[in-house]
Design an enzyme around this catalytic site. Structure first.
Site, PDB file in Angstrom:
ATOM      1  N   THR A 218       0.863  -1.182   0.000  1.00 20.30           N
ATOM      2  CA  THR A 218       0.000   0.000   0.000  1.00 20.30           C
ATOM      3  C   THR A 218       0.891   1.220   0.000  1.00 20.30           C
ATOM      4  O   THR A 218       1.918   1.217   0.665  1.00 20.30           O
ATOM      5  CB  THR A 218      -0.826   0.038   1.315  1.00 20.30           C
ATOM      6  N   ARG A 246     -14.733  -7.333   0.223  1.00 15.76           N
ATOM      7  CA  ARG A 246     -13.757  -7.114   1.298  1.00 15.76           C
ATOM      8  C   ARG A 246     -13.227  -5.676   1.282  1.00 15.76           C
ATOM      9  O   ARG A 246     -12.891  -5.132   0.241  1.00 15.76           O
ATOM     10  CB  ARG A 246     -12.604  -8.092   1.124  1.00 15.76           C
ATOM     11  N   VAL A 247     -13.185  -5.098   2.469  1.00 11.17           N
ATOM     12  CA  VAL A 247     -12.566  -3.780   2.633  1.00 11.17           C
ATOM     13  C   VAL A 247     -11.378  -3.979   3.566  1.00 11.17           C
ATOM     14  O   VAL A 247     -11.516  -4.609   4.614  1.00 11.17           O
ATOM     15  CB  VAL A 247     -13.573  -2.780   3.237  1.00 11.17           C
ATOM     16  N   GLY A 248     -10.231  -3.455   3.199  1.00 12.64           N
ATOM     17  CA  GLY A 248      -9.041  -3.599   4.049  1.00 12.64           C
ATOM     18  C   GLY A 248      -8.907  -2.433   4.996  1.00 12.64           C
ATOM     19  O   GLY A 248      -9.853  -1.669   5.234  1.00 12.64           O
ATOM     20  N   ASP A 249      -7.710  -2.278   5.510  1.00 12.59           N
ATOM     21  CA  ASP A 249      -7.452  -1.179   6.442  1.00 12.59           C
ATOM     22  C   ASP A 249      -7.246   0.155   5.714  1.00 12.59           C
ATOM     23  O   ASP A 249      -7.306   1.213   6.327  1.00 12.59           O
ATOM     24  CB  ASP A 249      -6.198  -1.486   7.276  1.00 12.59           C
ATOM     25  N   THR A 269       1.253  -0.336   6.506  1.00 15.86           N
ATOM     26  CA  THR A 269       1.105  -1.253   5.378  1.00 15.86           C
ATOM     27  C   THR A 269       1.150  -2.667   5.938  1.00 15.86           C
ATOM     28  O   THR A 269       1.746  -2.897   6.985  1.00 15.86           O
ATOM     29  CB  THR A 269       2.224  -1.035   4.344  1.00 15.86           C
ATOM     30  N   GLY A 270       0.498  -3.584   5.261  1.00 12.44           N
ATOM     31  CA  GLY A 270       0.540  -4.962   5.732  1.00 12.44           C
ATOM     32  C   GLY A 270      -0.811  -5.630   5.678  1.00 12.44           C
ATOM     33  O   GLY A 270      -1.673  -5.255   4.883  1.00 12.44           O
ATOM     34  N   ASP A 271      -0.961  -6.627   6.523  1.00 14.83           N
ATOM     35  CA  ASP A 271      -2.163  -7.457   6.522  1.00 14.83           C
ATOM     36  C   ASP A 271      -3.327  -6.665   7.140  1.00 14.83           C
ATOM     37  O   ASP A 271      -3.540  -6.680   8.356  1.00 14.83           O
ATOM     38  CB  ASP A 271      -1.874  -8.730   7.314  1.00 14.83           C
TER      39      ASP A 271
HETATM   40  C1  SD4 Z   1      -4.817  -4.285   2.707  1.00  9.30           C
HETATM   41  N1  SD4 Z   1      -3.171  -3.074   3.961  1.00  9.30           N
HETATM   42  O1  SD4 Z   1      -5.723  -4.110   1.923  1.00  9.30           O
HETATM   43  C2  SD4 Z   1      -3.669  -3.346   2.650  1.00  9.30           C
HETATM   44  C3  SD4 Z   1      -2.630  -3.861   1.758  1.00  9.30           C
HETATM   45  C4  SD4 Z   1      -1.250  -3.512   2.185  1.00  9.30           C
HETATM   46  O2  SD4 Z   1       0.946  -3.884   2.234  1.00  9.30           O
HETATM   47  O3  SD4 Z   1      -0.951  -2.640   2.873  1.00  9.30           O
HETATM   48  N2  SD4 Z   1      -0.283  -4.175   1.846  1.00  9.30           N
HETATM   49  O4  SD4 Z   1      -4.793  -5.184   3.545  1.00  9.30           O
END
Ligand code: SD4
Length: 353
Positions: A218, A246-249, A269-271
């Site tokens: 991200t 699905r909606v992420g962070d 950034t991440g999960d």
């Molecule tokens: C997500 N956080 O949609 C985002 C993707 C991401 O590094 O940051 N990846 O989960």
């Protein structure tokens, strides 16, 4: 230089400012641009804007838009992260750390300009977050181009390969069929007369990371402008093979990014499915408000997550209002980019897990 000892001392202290890439770095100068990952062109674009006098919000939009256009890592903008149906959708957010206004779009279809759509929500509505097709309708009605097919030949190819691999890996749990494509049904709705099946609560199995360095990135960016105002923005096409809807962070304030002008800002950034349960960026900014240095605030936010999810993959970067910045990560080596007046160009900082 060697002939004048004062020049030499100045040169050494300048070097220590710009060369220390593994700890906290204090810059004390505005403007400042900080971004997740080595998204160099995006940071340059934000820098050009803010250096020329643009506001923090506009500079963040400029930077994140550049990444959307460049399709940074294939995970920002259109053409990446196909969902289970092969479609690309976009999550984005912008936040003004002075007014605490936020605009965001989530799971937005058919419109490629995520961060601009988020700014339109912030500037032209009393809302914070619009989702799905209605977000697209709003963005188009406010002048953004669309409807556009957000798929690319790469995203379709990736999706086709995934279908051929029986739709593995995926984000389903406690469903049947287990190792195949859908349609899925809950695995506790089994016919009990079928003795070959038994209920296994997969939520008790340690969650495997769905995030990789090139599969799930991200852009999350913070800008402090010439007047000291802070803004943050995020843009991503989310997680590859996510379940449609699905909606992420990314569009969640406090999770992917957060800013309060009297304290500082944070980018993550991440999960995202895990991170949005902890609001790590809100945590980072609040910790800094209580006096923690960026370095400790960032580490603390990550460790709150890893205590509960040891396989978690993600990172945050904290920036305080004086421009001091530091990152923390888990599960991968994280890099973030910075441009300040003390630098000739964007510099990349490496953070080890
Ligand atoms: C997500 N956080 O949609 C985002 C993707 C991401 O590094 O940051 N990846 O989960």
């Amino acid at each position: 230089m060697a002939s004048n000892p004062f020049n030499f001392i100045f040169f050494l202290s300048f070097l220590s400012l710009v060369v220390e890439h593994h700890g906290s770095v204090e810059l004390k100068q505005y403007p400042l641009v900080v971004s997740t990952w080595p998204f160099i062109e995006a940071v340059r674009a934000a820098w050009r804007a803010v250096d020329a006098g643009s506001s923090a919000v506009d500079s963040v939009v400029e930077g994140c838009s550049t990444c959307e256009e460049l399709r940074c890592d294939g995970t920002v903008g259109p053409g990446g992260s196909p969902d289970e149906n092969g479609e690309t959708t976009i999550d984005a957010l912008v936040m003004d750390g002075v007014t605490m206004e936020v605009g965001a779009v989530a799971a937005m279809r058919y419109v490629k300009d995520g961060i601009k759509a988020a700014r339109l929500v912030m500037q032209h509505t009393e809302h914070t977050l619009l989702v799905g097709e209605k977000a697209s309708e709003f963005a188009i009605s406010m002048g953004l181009p669309g409807p556009t097919n957000l798929s690319s030949s790469e995203s379709i190819e990736k999706w086709t390969e995934w279908k051929k691999s029986s739709c593995q890996p995926n984000f389903r749990k406690n469903v049947l069929p287990v190792n195949n494509c859908g349609p899925y049904r809950p695995n506790n709705f089994l016919d009990l007369s079928d003795e070959t099946c038994s209920f296994i609560d997969q939520s008790q199995i340690a969650r495997l990371p769905h995030v990789g360095l090139h599969s799930h990135d991200t852009i999350s960016m913070a800008v402090i402008d010439r007047t000291g105002r802070i803004a943050v923005g995020t843009s991503t096409n989310g997680a590859t093979f996510k379940i449609p809807g699905r909606v992420g962070d990314g569009p969640i304030a406090g999770s992917s990014a957060y800013a309060i002008d009297e304290v500082g800002a944070c980018c993550a950034t991440g999960d995202g499915d895990i991170m949005m349960r902890f609001l790590p960026c809100y945590q980072v900014v609040e910790s800094m408000r209580l006096g923690m240095e960026p370095k400790h605030a960032a580490k603390d936010a990550i460790s709150r997550i890893t205590k509960k999810f040891p396989n978690f993959v993600g990172a945050v970067v904290a920036v305080n209002k004086t421009g001091e910045h530091a990152g923390a990560c888990h599960g991968w080596t994280f890099r973030y980019s910075v441009r300040s007046p003390a630098m000739k160009d964007v510099e990349v900082f490496t953070v080890l897990p």
